[in-house]
Write a protein that holds these residues in place. Structure first.
Motif, mmCIF file in Angstrom:
data_model
loop_
_atom_site.group_PDB
_atom_site.id
_atom_site.type_symbol
_atom_site.label_atom_id
_atom_site.label_comp_id
_atom_site.label_asym_id
_atom_site.label_seq_id
_atom_site.Cartn_x
_atom_site.Cartn_y
_atom_site.Cartn_z
ATOM 1 N N ASP A 362 0.974 -1.175 0.000
ATOM 2 C CA ASP A 362 0.068 0.134 -0.010
ATOM 3 C C ASP A 362 1.009 1.322 0.060
ATOM 4 O O ASP A 362 0.382 2.371 0.574
ATOM 5 C CB ASP A 362 -0.952 0.035 1.291
ATOM 6 C CG ASP A 362 -1.730 -1.085 1.273
ATOM 7 O OD1 ASP A 362 -2.278 -1.512 0.063
ATOM 8 O OD2 ASP A 362 -2.235 -1.613 2.353
ATOM 9 N N ALA A 363 2.046 1.086 -0.640
ATOM 10 C CA ALA A 363 3.033 2.339 -0.600
ATOM 11 C C ALA A 363 3.690 2.548 -1.741
ATOM 12 O O ALA A 363 3.978 1.199 -2.510
ATOM 13 C CB ALA A 363 3.573 2.408 0.787
ATOM 14 N N GLU A 364 4.316 3.306 -2.202
ATOM 15 C CA GLU A 364 5.285 3.736 -3.393
ATOM 16 C C GLU A 364 6.837 3.778 -2.742
ATOM 17 O O GLU A 364 6.837 4.475 -1.803
ATOM 18 C CB GLU A 364 4.847 4.604 -4.260
ATOM 19 C CG GLU A 364 3.470 4.286 -4.736
ATOM 20 C CD GLU A 364 3.512 3.318 -5.695
ATOM 21 O OE1 GLU A 364 4.493 2.866 -6.424
ATOM 22 O OE2 GLU A 364 2.562 2.455 -5.963
ATOM 23 N N GLY A 365 7.642 3.374 -3.519
ATOM 24 C CA GLY A 365 8.963 3.621 -3.240
ATOM 25 C C GLY A 365 9.610 2.842 -2.090
ATOM 26 O O GLY A 365 10.637 3.340 -1.310
ATOM 27 N N ILE A 366 9.032 1.940 -1.633
ATOM 28 C CA ILE A 366 9.522 0.971 -0.659
ATOM 29 C C ILE A 366 9.657 -0.354 -1.036
ATOM 30 O O ILE A 366 8.714 -0.983 -1.108
ATOM 31 C CB ILE A 366 8.520 1.085 0.516
ATOM 32 C CG1 ILE A 366 8.171 2.325 1.240
ATOM 33 C CG2 ILE A 366 9.033 0.025 1.748
ATOM 34 C CD1 ILE A 366 7.434 2.469 2.448
ATOM 35 N N GLY A 367 11.198 -0.718 -1.319
ATOM 36 C CA GLY A 367 11.380 -2.202 -1.578
ATOM 37 C C GLY A 367 12.426 -2.738 -0.348
ATOM 38 O O GLY A 367 12.920 -1.957 0.059
ATOM 39 N N LEU A 368 12.571 -4.010 -0.421
ATOM 40 C CA LEU A 368 13.152 -4.599 0.691
ATOM 41 C C LEU A 368 14.027 -5.607 -0.192
ATOM 42 O O LEU A 368 13.658 -6.344 -1.123
ATOM 43 C CB LEU A 368 12.180 -5.387 1.506
ATOM 44 C CG LEU A 368 11.061 -4.407 2.374
ATOM 45 C CD1 LEU A 368 10.571 -5.404 3.216
ATOM 46 C CD2 LEU A 368 11.914 -3.581 3.228
ATOM 47 N N ALA A 369 15.170 -5.823 0.298
ATOM 48 C CA ALA A 369 16.184 -6.729 -0.053
ATOM 49 C C ALA A 369 16.878 -7.530 0.820
ATOM 50 O O ALA A 369 17.213 -7.010 1.963
ATOM 51 C CB ALA A 369 17.162 -6.045 -1.149
ATOM 52 N N VAL A 370 17.460 -8.767 0.727
ATOM 53 C CA VAL A 370 17.928 -9.489 1.707
ATOM 54 C C VAL A 370 19.451 -9.210 1.542
ATOM 55 O O VAL A 370 20.087 -9.338 0.264
ATOM 56 C CB VAL A 370 17.896 -10.959 1.389
ATOM 57 C CG1 VAL A 370 18.786 -11.819 2.382
ATOM 58 C CG2 VAL A 370 16.435 -11.332 1.718
ATOM 59 N N PRO A 371 20.489 -8.808 2.494
ATOM 60 C CA PRO A 371 21.757 -8.459 2.306
ATOM 61 C C PRO A 371 22.549 -9.967 1.707
ATOM 62 O O PRO A 371 22.219 -10.926 2.286
ATOM 63 C CB PRO A 371 22.069 -8.216 3.869
ATOM 64 C CG PRO A 371 20.901 -7.623 4.453
ATOM 65 C CD PRO A 371 19.889 -8.328 3.892
ATOM 66 N N ILE A 372 23.342 -9.308 0.815
ATOM 67 C CA ILE A 372 24.090 -10.464 0.093
ATOM 68 C C ILE A 372 25.026 -11.115 1.080
ATOM 69 O O ILE A 372 25.351 -12.276 0.910
ATOM 70 C CB ILE A 372 24.843 -10.048 -1.154
ATOM 71 C CG1 ILE A 372 25.287 -11.070 -1.882
ATOM 72 C CG2 ILE A 372 25.908 -9.126 -0.556
ATOM 73 C CD1 ILE A 372 24.377 -11.686 -2.597
ATOM 74 N N THR A 373 25.518 -10.614 2.141
ATOM 75 C CA THR A 373 26.262 -11.117 2.882
ATOM 76 C C THR A 373 25.643 -12.459 3.869
ATOM 77 O O THR A 373 26.161 -13.254 4.037
ATOM 78 C CB THR A 373 26.806 -10.153 4.109
ATOM 79 O OG1 THR A 373 25.733 -9.492 4.754
ATOM 80 C CG2 THR A 373 27.774 -9.313 3.345
ATOM 81 N N VAL A 374 24.353 -12.213 3.801
ATOM 82 C CA VAL A 374 23.599 -13.414 4.673
ATOM 83 C C VAL A 374 23.596 -14.680 3.729
ATOM 84 O O VAL A 374 23.812 -15.612 4.124
ATOM 85 C CB VAL A 374 22.221 -12.700 4.927
ATOM 86 C CG1 VAL A 374 21.272 -14.132 5.379
ATOM 87 C CG2 VAL A 374 22.093 -11.658 5.895
#
Length: 382
Positions: A362-374
């Motif tokens: 329900d929002a714009e401009g909010i993306g999430l990513a898993v850190p590559i180090t994990v």
């Protein structure tokens, strides 16, 4: 020998008076009476009798006078020595009748005195050889000196050339060091300058669209080639979850008109990560080991809604620590949509910082990513 004149050593005195010369035996010299009686008159042995008039004179000539002098002139016809000295180098002006030179001196036997005999002349050939030898030696000595001078000058020139070469090399080395330093500074500036086009060009050959049953997502090659050959890839677990839960292991990688089979090797449900492997060989992207920072510019590559090779840009909004049983995540503002899941999030240095996972509904401009180090620490394939 005339009376009153001593005989030469070793010869006994013989006081014999020579007979008078016949009338007309000897012509009277023009300078008769001018020659004094020589001091050595009568010292040459027994006098020779005068020859008859007109007869040729015979017998040996008297021996020469002392060394360096000529015999004294003949006596006058009356038996007396000519008066006065004979000029040096001259001879009597008249000789016996007939004009021939007598073979023996007339009575009186006295030789010429006071006439210098010239010294013997050295042969010209030997003198010229000596002169030529001296000239050759002088020429060789001059040539050797000239060559030594030229060699010395050449050595000075070589030394000067070596010095100039060393100075030039030193200056070139200094300029090269300056160029290298400027190049490094430019590289740093280029690295600091964000270039989405360059990042996308480097990343696209390693990014694929994934088809896992009815679901579509994104996967990317990572690290070095697999130990048994082929290529390792990362994607999200929820992209391949239906196949994995259904007991299947095969999915497909697609790019344009190419399709490659891949196998699900390992999954991490908690952090939403899955490892794939394909037999094809592809260039793997490099994972960063630096922590992301807010404001850092990024590029997201994926296949939103199945549109392969899509690129969006943005910045890191924040780094969220793990909470409520979920792992840490990177928040960014680059636009993503269904189908971007499993795609790489890349920084300006062309290094992967995270794996795109979800977006706010329900929002714009909010993306999430898993850190590559994990992912790298959990699967050990980076």
């Amino acid at each position: 020998m005339q009376a009153g004149v001593p005989a030469p050593p070793g010869v006994p005195a013989q006081p014999v008076a020579p007979p008078a010369a016949p009338s007309g035996a000897w012509p009277t010299p023009a300078n008769a009476g001018q020659w004094p009686t020589p001091p050595n008159a009568g010292q040459w042995g027994t006098p020779t009798p005068a020859a008859p008039a007109g007869a040729p004179v015979s017998g040996p000539l008297p021996p020469p006078g002392p060394t360096g002098t000529a015999p004294v002139p003949p006596a006058a016809p009356d038996g007396s020595a000519p008066a006065g000295p004979l000029p040096e180098g001259s001879v009597p002006s008249a000789w016996p009748a007939g004009g021939s030179v007598p073979s023996a001196w007339p009575a009186g036997g006295a030789g010429y005195t006071g006439v210098a005999v010239p010294p013997p002349v050295a042969p010209r050939r030997g003198r010229w050889r000596t002169v030529v030898a001296v000239l050759v030696v002088l020429a060789l000595a001059g040539l050797a000196g000239f060559q030594a001078y030229q060699i010395d000058r050449l050595g000075d020139r070589l030394a000067a050339t070596d010095r100039r070469l060393a100075e030039t090399q030193s200056a070139d080395a200094a300029r090269l060091d300056g160029v290298e330093k400027r190049a490094e500074a430019l590289e740093k500036q280029a690295g600091a300058t964000f270039n989405p086009e360059a990042v996308a060009s480097a990343a696209l050959p390693s990014v694929f669209r994934v088809r896992a049953g009815q679901f579509t997502g994104t996967a990317f090659a990572i690290g070095k080639p697999a130990s048994g050959g082929g290529t390792n890839l990362f994607t999200n677990f929820h992209v391949v979850e239906a196949v994995w839960e259904g007991g299947g292991r095969e999915v497909f990688l697609e790019r344009t008109d190419q399709r490659f089979p891949a196998t699900i090797v390992k999954v991490d449900e908690t952090n939403d990560i899955a490892q794939l492997r394909t037999t094809g060989r592809f260039t793997g992207l490099v994972a960063t080991r630096e922590a992301v920072k807010s404001g850092q510019q990024i590029v997201v590559v994926g296949a939103p809604l199945g549109l392969a090779d899509s690129v969006t840009t943005g910045v890191v909004s924040a780094f969220r620590d793990a909470r409520d049983g979920s792992g840490p995540v990177i928040q960014f503002d680059a636009p993503i949509n269904p189908g971007n899941s499993g795609g790489p999030v890349i920084n300006g240095n062309k290094q992967v910082v995270g794996i795109a996972t979800a977006k706010a509904r329900d929002a714009e401009g909010i993306g999430l990513a898993v850190p590559i180090t994990v992912a790298c620490d959990g699967f050990k394939i980076c």
